[in-house]
Design an enzyme around this catalytic site. Structure first.
Site, PDB file in Angstrom:
ATOM      1  N   LYS A 184       0.834  -1.209   0.000  1.00  0.00           N
ATOM      2  CA  LYS A 184       0.000   0.000   0.000  1.00  0.00           C
ATOM      3  C   LYS A 184       0.868   1.258   0.000  1.00  0.00           C
ATOM      4  CE  LYS A 184      -3.383  -2.679  -0.305  1.00  0.00           C
ATOM      5  NZ  LYS A 184      -4.283  -3.351   0.594  1.00  0.00           N
TER       6      LYS A 184
HETATM    7  C1  LIG Z   1      -5.353  -4.463   0.776  1.00  0.00           C
HETATM    8  C2  LIG Z   1      -6.813  -4.285   0.692  1.00  0.00           C
HETATM    9  C3  LIG Z   1      -7.677  -4.705   1.710  1.00  0.00           C
HETATM   10  C4  LIG Z   1      -7.198  -5.476   2.901  1.00  0.00           C
HETATM   11  O1  LIG Z   1      -6.224  -4.834   3.623  1.00  0.00           O
HETATM   12  P1  LIG Z   1      -5.375  -5.682   4.694  1.00  0.00           P
HETATM   13  O2  LIG Z   1      -4.696  -4.634   5.510  1.00  0.00           O
HETATM   14  O3  LIG Z   1      -4.418  -6.527   3.906  1.00  0.00           O
HETATM   15  O4  LIG Z   1      -6.329  -6.483   5.477  1.00  0.00           O
HETATM   16  C5  LIG Z   1      -9.024  -4.433   1.596  1.00  0.00           C
HETATM   17  N1  LIG Z   1      -9.514  -3.802   0.523  1.00  0.00           N
HETATM   18  C6  LIG Z   1      -8.732  -3.412  -0.492  1.00  0.00           C
HETATM   19  C7  LIG Z   1      -9.338  -2.694  -1.638  1.00  0.00           C
HETATM   20  C8  LIG Z   1      -7.354  -3.659  -0.441  1.00  0.00           C
HETATM   21  O5  LIG Z   1      -6.580  -3.297  -1.468  1.00  0.00           O
END
Ligand SMILES: *Cc1c(COP(=O)(O)O)cnc(C)c1O
Length: 387
Positions: A184
């Site tokens: 992210k």
């Molecule tokens: C990465 C992601 C998640 C989940 O995030 P985590 O921190 O890995 O649980 C949920 N929704 C979207 C759109 C994502 O890209």
């Protein structure tokens, strides 16, 4: 061809993050503690949210938010098929039925004009996902929520730093959930944050995240705390650790710089691919917003080539260029094909994107040469597979 493999994403971890983690490890305080509190306060200030709750992941955040809202068997939750599985799996695990609304063909965000037709008396919430870091059109979504008494839960996993009409995601009158997974825009290793102006939701999520212990329970082994504690309700184990927050407090001040660099690379791709008929490039939304450029996701017009999207990714790999897949539409996955059969054929824009989308390398540490190598490789794959 490049001599070294270029991954689709890799986090920018510098000495400050490393030294802060080492400091936590040496301090004897590894799990939830003062660094989590500091990260909570600083992230809250950055997004402009009245309340923030740090967690072990965004998926955990979504789970606790749905429980805090009392989502249960038979409730319906409206969301997009162009998202990571957890956006849809968590409602299912809470007993709710996900109701998928098609996406806009250019931004790949949920088509706000198509939400109304999917609202029923059982609808409880709308979960827009700010795809690739570009804000959904929130005004019509809030208008519908108000008209039908629904809660808006923003899946802001891609959207740390995103703005909608001058307002940062995290500030709006909703519940927003951020992710700090290593891919992210900023990371804590794994981690997430629930932001909201609703104190009751924040309090409930806070209790549920750590065994149902009262809010300051982490202090029970510290000098300022007391070893006794009370369980107010049964809860989960979704707390963020100081080791994670140690990374986050040094990532956050760099987030704007990270986004600026991501944007530079994305706009370079946009310019270089402008005349490539075989690619449909990501579109900017028509309203004022700040795109956080979490992903660069062109659609490959496979009908013009002799290979499909997976073949395209394999060819890029031969050129030492990594790619990501964000996303195969939710309703194309095995479980959802079986349990959500009504989605088949009803979401044409998502179906189109799902079979053609790929994520090209995009991360702040990439050099201009890396980005140029991506362009060269993409053009060369197209040239040799063109029909
Ligand atoms: C990465 C992601 C998640 C989940 O995030 P985590 O921190 O890995 O649980 C949920 N929704 C979207 C759109 C994502 O890209």
């Amino acid at each position: 061809m490049r001599s070294e493999f270029l991954p689709f994403s890799t986090p920018t971890i510098e000495d400050a993050e490393i030294n802060e983690v080492v400091d936590s490890l040496k301090s004897g305080w590894i799990t939830t503690g003062p660094k989590v509190k500091r990260f909570e306060d600083e992230f809250k200030a950055y997004v402009g949210a009245p309340f923030a709750v740090p967690l072990s992941s965004a998926t955990a955040g979504l789970h606790l938010v749905l429980l805090a809202l009392g989502i249960k068997e038979g409730d319906e939750i409206i969301t997009t098929p162009m998202t990571f599985a957890s956006t849809v799996s968590i409602p299912v695990l809470c007993g709710a039925k996900p109701v998928l609304v098609d996406i806009e063909p250019g931004t790949l965000n949920i088509d706000a004009t198509r939400i109304r037709e999917k609202i029923t008396p059982r609808t409880k919430a709308i979960i827009p996902v700010h795809f690739a870091g570009q804000s959904c059109d929130m005004d019509p979504i809030f208008a519908l929520a108000k008209e039908f008494g629904l809660t808006v839960i923003e899946d802001a996993a891609h959207a740390a730093g995103t703005e909608y009409k001058g307002t940062r995601i995290g500030t709006l009158d909703s519940i927003s959930i951020f992710s700090f997974h290593p891919n992210k825009n900023m990371t804590t290793g794994e981690g997430g944050m629930v932001c909201t102006p609703d104190e009751t939701v924040a309090e409930e999520v806070s209790l549920l995240k750590f065994h149902g212990m009262s809010r300051e329970a982490w202090k029970r082994f510290a000098a300022s705390g007391t070893p006794n504690y009370d369980i107010v309700m049964p809860g989960f184990k979704y707390n963020m650790m100081d080791i994670q927050a140690a990374i986050g407090i040094h990532q956050l001040p760099k987030l704007d710089r990270f986004i600026d660099r991501r944007k530079e690379i994305a706009e370079f791709y946009n310019r270089e691919f402008a005349d490539v008929a075989e690619l449909a490039l990501p579109a900017y939304a028509p309203y004022a917003q700040r795109h956080a450029w979490h992903l660069y996701t062109p659609l490959v017009r496979v009908e013009m080539l002799s290979i499909d999207r997976d073949g395209f990714m394999a060819e890029l790999k031969k050129e030492n260029i990594g790619t990501g897949l964000h996303y195969k539409a939710v309703h194309h996955h095995a479980w959802y094909r079986e349990h959500l059969p009504q989605a088949a054929g009803s979401l044409p824009n998502a179906d189109y994107a799902s079979d053609r989308i790929l994520s090209l390398p995009l991360f702040p540490k990439m050099s201009d040469n890396d980005a140029a190598d991506v362009v060269t490789a993409v053009k060369s794959v197209i040239a040799r597979t063109r029909k």
